[in-house]
Design an enzyme around this catalytic site. Structure first.
Site, PDB file in Angstrom:
ATOM      1  N   HIS A  12       0.850  -1.194   0.000  1.00 39.73           N
ATOM      2  CA  HIS A  12       0.000   0.000   0.000  1.00 39.73           C
ATOM      3  C   HIS A  12       0.884   1.241   0.000  1.00 39.73           C
ATOM      4  O   HIS A  12       1.853   1.321   0.750  1.00 39.73           O
ATOM      5  CB  HIS A  12      -0.890   0.017   1.246  1.00 39.73           C
ATOM      6  CG  HIS A  12      -1.709   1.248   1.387  1.00 39.73           C
ATOM      7  ND1 HIS A  12      -2.817   1.495   0.609  1.00 39.73           N
ATOM      8  CD2 HIS A  12      -1.574   2.324   2.198  1.00 39.73           C
ATOM      9  CE1 HIS A  12      -3.332   2.668   0.952  1.00 39.73           C
ATOM     10  NE2 HIS A  12      -2.583   3.191   1.911  1.00 39.73           N
ATOM     11  N   SER A  61       0.785   5.514   0.321  1.00 38.27           N
ATOM     12  CA  SER A  61       0.000   6.656   0.785  1.00 38.27           C
ATOM     13  C   SER A  61       0.961   7.712   1.304  1.00 38.27           C
ATOM     14  O   SER A  61       2.052   7.381   1.776  1.00 38.27           O
ATOM     15  CB  SER A  61      -0.943   6.214   1.904  1.00 38.27           C
ATOM     16  OG  SER A  61      -1.523   7.329   2.543  1.00 38.27           O
ATOM     17  N   ASP A  98      -2.935   0.392  -4.040  1.00 40.97           N
ATOM     18  CA  ASP A  98      -2.727  -0.949  -3.507  1.00 40.97           C
ATOM     19  C   ASP A  98      -2.293  -1.899  -4.613  1.00 40.97           C
ATOM     20  O   ASP A  98      -2.805  -1.829  -5.735  1.00 40.97           O
ATOM     21  CB  ASP A  98      -4.014  -1.483  -2.879  1.00 40.97           C
ATOM     22  CG  ASP A  98      -4.455  -0.654  -1.696  1.00 40.97           C
ATOM     23  OD1 ASP A  98      -3.614  -0.396  -0.815  1.00 40.97           O
ATOM     24  OD2 ASP A  98      -5.637  -0.258  -1.654  1.00 40.97           O
TER      25      ASP A  98
END
Length: 189
Positions: free
Chosen positions: A165, A167, A179
């Site tokens: 993931h 971010s 993802d």
């Protein structure tokens, strides 16, 4: 030969990075900078990634019990992302280079063979901001976290499955995250 739609430039960059990692390893055979080289291939929603990297063991063992322990390694990587719906336009491509550095904790047997589970959170720098398939990352700096399971064979080859993931941790909006499901193949020297 110029890159084509089927042969994007980032593939050549990944091949060059992999060759450079192997050359560095060969030149430091007695004094290894890293222990393992790997290649990863990943897929997400309208996005693909290829990544090459090298790792260096911490050579520590914590919580030893019944032939298992917690250990870890440093992971340095270079990857290429290829989005297939850039700016939410079907068929429009976005190519991004990703440079990453991640500390990873691994629960494994003391022999470093057989099954393992791992998790890591690292820092990644993207060549440009991500805008693909209604997902946007408004900064080039990203945190990349993963969890995975794998198996190390007696001949030092390793295979793994990971969930990754990306971010920016809420530094700037929009930050919908990206993802990937990842397949890893590695070789330990």
């Amino acid at each position: 030969m110029a890159p084509t739609q089927k042969e994007p430039m980032y593939i050549k960059h990944i091949i060059a990075a992999s060759a450079a990692l192997l050359a560095v390893q060969a030149s430091h055979a007695a004094d290894r900078m890293f222990d393992t080289v790997y290649g990863e291939f990943a897929s997400g929603s309208k996005i693909r990634m290829a990544r090459a990297g090298a790792t260096a063991d911490w050579n520590k063992q914590w919580f030893q019990s019944n032939g298992t322990s917690l250990s870890g390694y440093w992971d340095a990587s270079v990857g290429a992302w290829r989005g297939t719906q850039a700016r939410n336009i079907p068929g429009a491509h976005q190519n991004i280079v990703d440079i990453g550095f991640t500390p990873v904790f691994r629960f494994q047997s003391d022999s470093k063979k057989g099954f393992y589970a791992e998790a890591g959170i690292g820092l990644h720098l993207l060549s440009k901001t991500y805008n693909n398939n209604d997902d946007r990352l408004s900064t080039a700096f990203q945190f990349g976290d993963h969890i995975g399971v794998g198996y190390v064979f007696n001949n030092n080859w390793e295979v793994a499955l990971k969930m990754q993931h990306y971010s920016n941790g809420g530094i700037k909006k929009p930050n919908s995250g990206v993802d990937y499901g990842v397949v890893k193949v590695a070789y330990r020297f």
